[in-house]
Structures are given as C-alpha cells and as structure tokens.
Write an enzyme that holds these catalytic residues in place. Structure first.
Site, PDB file in Angstrom:
ATOM      1  N   GLY A  46       0.733  -1.495  -0.008  1.00 28.66           N
ATOM      2  CA  GLY A  46       0.272  -0.152   0.122  1.00 28.66           C
ATOM      3  C   GLY A  46       0.996   1.422  -0.453  1.00 28.66           C
ATOM      4  N   ASP A 101       0.825   3.458   4.369  1.00 27.57           N
ATOM      5  CA  ASP A 101      -0.168   3.980   3.855  1.00 27.57           C
ATOM      6  C   ASP A 101      -1.412   4.564   4.945  1.00 27.57           C
ATOM      7  OD1 ASP A 101      -0.860   1.064   4.459  1.00 27.57           O
ATOM      8  OD2 ASP A 101      -1.677   0.670   2.340  1.00 27.57           O
ATOM      9  N   ASP A 104      -5.332   1.414  10.320  1.00 28.82           N
ATOM     10  CA  ASP A 104      -6.386   1.891  10.717  1.00 28.82           C
ATOM     11  C   ASP A 104      -6.382   1.238  12.191  1.00 28.82           C
ATOM     12  OD1 ASP A 104      -8.865   1.050  10.784  1.00 28.82           O
ATOM     13  OD2 ASP A 104      -8.862  -0.777   9.785  1.00 28.82           O
ATOM     14  N   LYS A 132      -7.377   6.407  10.602  1.00 33.42           N
ATOM     15  CA  LYS A 132      -8.705   6.612  10.870  1.00 33.42           C
ATOM     16  C   LYS A 132      -8.350   6.142  12.175  1.00 33.42           C
ATOM     17  CE  LYS A 132     -10.483   3.664   7.026  1.00 33.42           C
ATOM     18  NZ  LYS A 132     -10.593   1.651   6.535  1.00 33.42           N
ATOM     19  N   PHE A 153     -14.488   2.715   3.954  1.00 36.64           N
ATOM     20  CA  PHE A 153     -12.771   2.143   3.352  1.00 36.64           C
ATOM     21  C   PHE A 153     -12.438   2.794   2.399  1.00 36.64           C
ATOM     22  CE2 PHE A 153     -11.102  -1.144   0.192  1.00 36.64           C
ATOM     23  CZ  PHE A 153     -10.898  -1.612   0.327  1.00 36.64           C
TER      24      PHE A 153
HETATM   25  P1  5GP Z   1      -4.439  -2.153  10.435  1.00 32.74           P
HETATM   26  O1  5GP Z   1      -3.440  -3.045  11.359  1.00 32.74           O
HETATM   27  O2  5GP Z   1      -3.940  -0.843  11.423  1.00 32.74           O
HETATM   28  O3  5GP Z   1      -5.465  -2.263  11.301  1.00 32.74           O
HETATM   29  O4  5GP Z   1      -4.052  -2.141   9.008  1.00 32.74           O
HETATM   30  C1  5GP Z   1      -3.444  -1.431   8.821  1.00 32.74           C
HETATM   31  C2  5GP Z   1      -3.175  -1.880   6.773  1.00 32.74           C
HETATM   32  O5  5GP Z   1      -4.772  -1.892   7.168  1.00 32.74           O
HETATM   33  C3  5GP Z   1      -3.238  -0.871   6.415  1.00 32.74           C
HETATM   34  O6  5GP Z   1      -1.650  -1.181   5.370  1.00 32.74           O
HETATM   35  C4  5GP Z   1      -3.735  -1.128   4.964  1.00 32.74           C
HETATM   36  O7  5GP Z   1      -3.223  -1.906   4.403  1.00 32.74           O
HETATM   37  C5  5GP Z   1      -5.108  -1.867   5.331  1.00 32.74           C
HETATM   38  N1  5GP Z   1      -6.135  -0.695   5.190  1.00 32.74           N
HETATM   39  C6  5GP Z   1      -6.829  -0.157   6.385  1.00 32.74           C
HETATM   40  N2  5GP Z   1      -7.836   0.735   6.636  1.00 32.74           N
HETATM   41  C7  5GP Z   1      -7.881   0.670   5.169  1.00 32.74           C
HETATM   42  C8  5GP Z   1      -8.746   1.095   3.709  1.00 32.74           C
HETATM   43  O8  5GP Z   1      -9.770   3.079   4.092  1.00 32.74           O
HETATM   44  N3  5GP Z   1      -8.500   0.745   2.361  1.00 32.74           N
HETATM   45  C9  5GP Z   1      -7.625  -0.058   2.216  1.00 32.74           C
HETATM   46  N4  5GP Z   1      -7.112  -0.362   0.638  1.00 32.74           N
HETATM   47  N5  5GP Z   1      -6.413  -0.700   3.133  1.00 32.74           N
HETATM   48  C10 5GP Z   1      -7.538  -0.213   4.536  1.00 32.74           C
END
Ligand code: 5GP
Length: 176
Positions: A46, A101, A104, A132, A153
């Site tokens: 990403g 990228d 979340d 986020k 998303f």
């Molecule tokens: P976390 O571990 O912080 O929950 O998620 C991180 C990863 O989830 C990011 O590197 C990304 O690949 C994916 N991700 C989280 N939110 C989104 C989103 O809204 N869109 C997309 N395409 N990927 C997301």
C-alpha cells in the site's frame, strides 16, 4: 465516481490535496532528520506511491528499504499480521522510519515495531499517509501523519480493494 470490481467509490481526496499533505510531512521529516541517514522502511504494497512521492522531497539521505506485511482481506482487518518480506538491513544503532499507507486499528504497526527495537534500532518512528483515529485499538504512537480521515473504506494512491485501484492518483471512498 469509479467502479472497482463490485463496488462504487466516490472521490474524497484529490491528488492536489494529497501532494500538499505529503510535502508537509516531508518538511517535518527534513527538520527532524537533518544530517542523519535513517533507514526508511516502505511497507508494501500500500505505501509504494506515498513513499515514492515522499522521498523525492527529502533533503537528508535515507536508506530506502521495503518490507511486506499483510493483515487485510477484502474490506476488513483480520487482526493477524503476516510478514511476507522482512527487512534485511542491519538496523543496529540506526534511526528507523516506517512508512505506512494507513493506520486503521494500528495492529499492523504495533506488531511490527518491536522487532526494530529488539534488533537494536536507535529510534523507531511511524510515518503514515492516512490514519483513521477513531479505529485505533492499540496504544500506538503515530509520529507523522499526512491526513486524518473518518472510518470508511478507501482506495487509490497505492491502496487497493481486493488488489485493484492502487493506480489511482486520487483517493476514493466506498459508497454504501
Ligand atoms: P491496521 O493494522 O492498522 O488495522 O491496518 C493497516 C492496514 O490495513 C493498512 O496497511 C492497509 O493495508 C489496510 N487498510 C486499513 N484501512 C484501509 C482502507 O480504508 N482501505 C484500504 N485499501 N486498506 C486499508
């Protein structure tokens, strides 16, 4: 409006806004890392577009390396982080900047960072294009963030929906 596979997405963050925010983050990094040679770890897939734009604005000399982790399937986090390509440079006594990228839940970064400390990194910072904030479930400190966004998303500018949509220069949000 764009259609990717089975979903519609509407334009949320145009490329001009993204470019301005990326430049702001680069300026902050330039102040903090002047004269230093940090290891910049670009998290694939990403962050490839963000990292490519970010490094062009840097006035210090980073060593740019890549790592690949995966925690997402479709449109939600699995909560379990798989490391598919590891970092193969010696980070002992080095400053490390992890370029992501989007943060979340924060689980991906939270699970990834300790390995750099345990390998003797002098410092480890997180630099993300997007966050986020309302979704964070772990006590992760995000040091550099280009844009905070609400919980929806998104795709584009490197981010995908089931492998598609990474090529867009703008960022789009899924419609209900
Ligand atoms: P976390 O571990 O912080 O929950 O998620 C991180 C990863 O989830 C990011 O590197 C990304 O690949 C994916 N991700 C989280 N939110 C989104 C989103 O809204 N869109 C997309 N395409 N990927 C997301």
């Amino acid at each position: 409006m764009v259609k990717i596979l089975d979903r519609n997405f509407e334009l949320s963050y145009p490329k001009e806004l993204i470019a301005e925010r990326v430049k702001n983050v680069a300026e902050r990094l330039n102040q903090d890392y002047e004269g230093k040679n940090p290891v910049m770890v670009c998290i694939l897939n990403g962050a490839f577009m963000f990292a490519a734009d970010l490094v062009r604005y840097l006035t210090f000399q980073p060593e740019v390396v890549f790592a690949k982790v995966s925690s997402y399937e479709g449109m939600s986090s699995t909560g379990c982080v798989k490391e598919l390509i590891g970092v193969n440079v010696d980070v002992r006594a080095r400053d490390v900047i992890v370029v992501e990228d989007i943060v979340d839940t924060g689980v991906t970064m939270y699970n990834l960072l300790p390995q750099f400390f345990s390998k003797g990194a002098a410092s480890v910072k997180v630099c993300t294009l997007l966050q986020k904030p309302e979704c964070l479930t772990v006590p992760l400190k995000v040091d550099y963030c280009a844009m905070e966004i609400p919980n929806a998303f998104i795709v584009g500018y490197g981010l995908d929906y089931n492998g598609m949509g990474r090529n867009y220069g703008d960022i789009y949000t899924v419609t209900e």
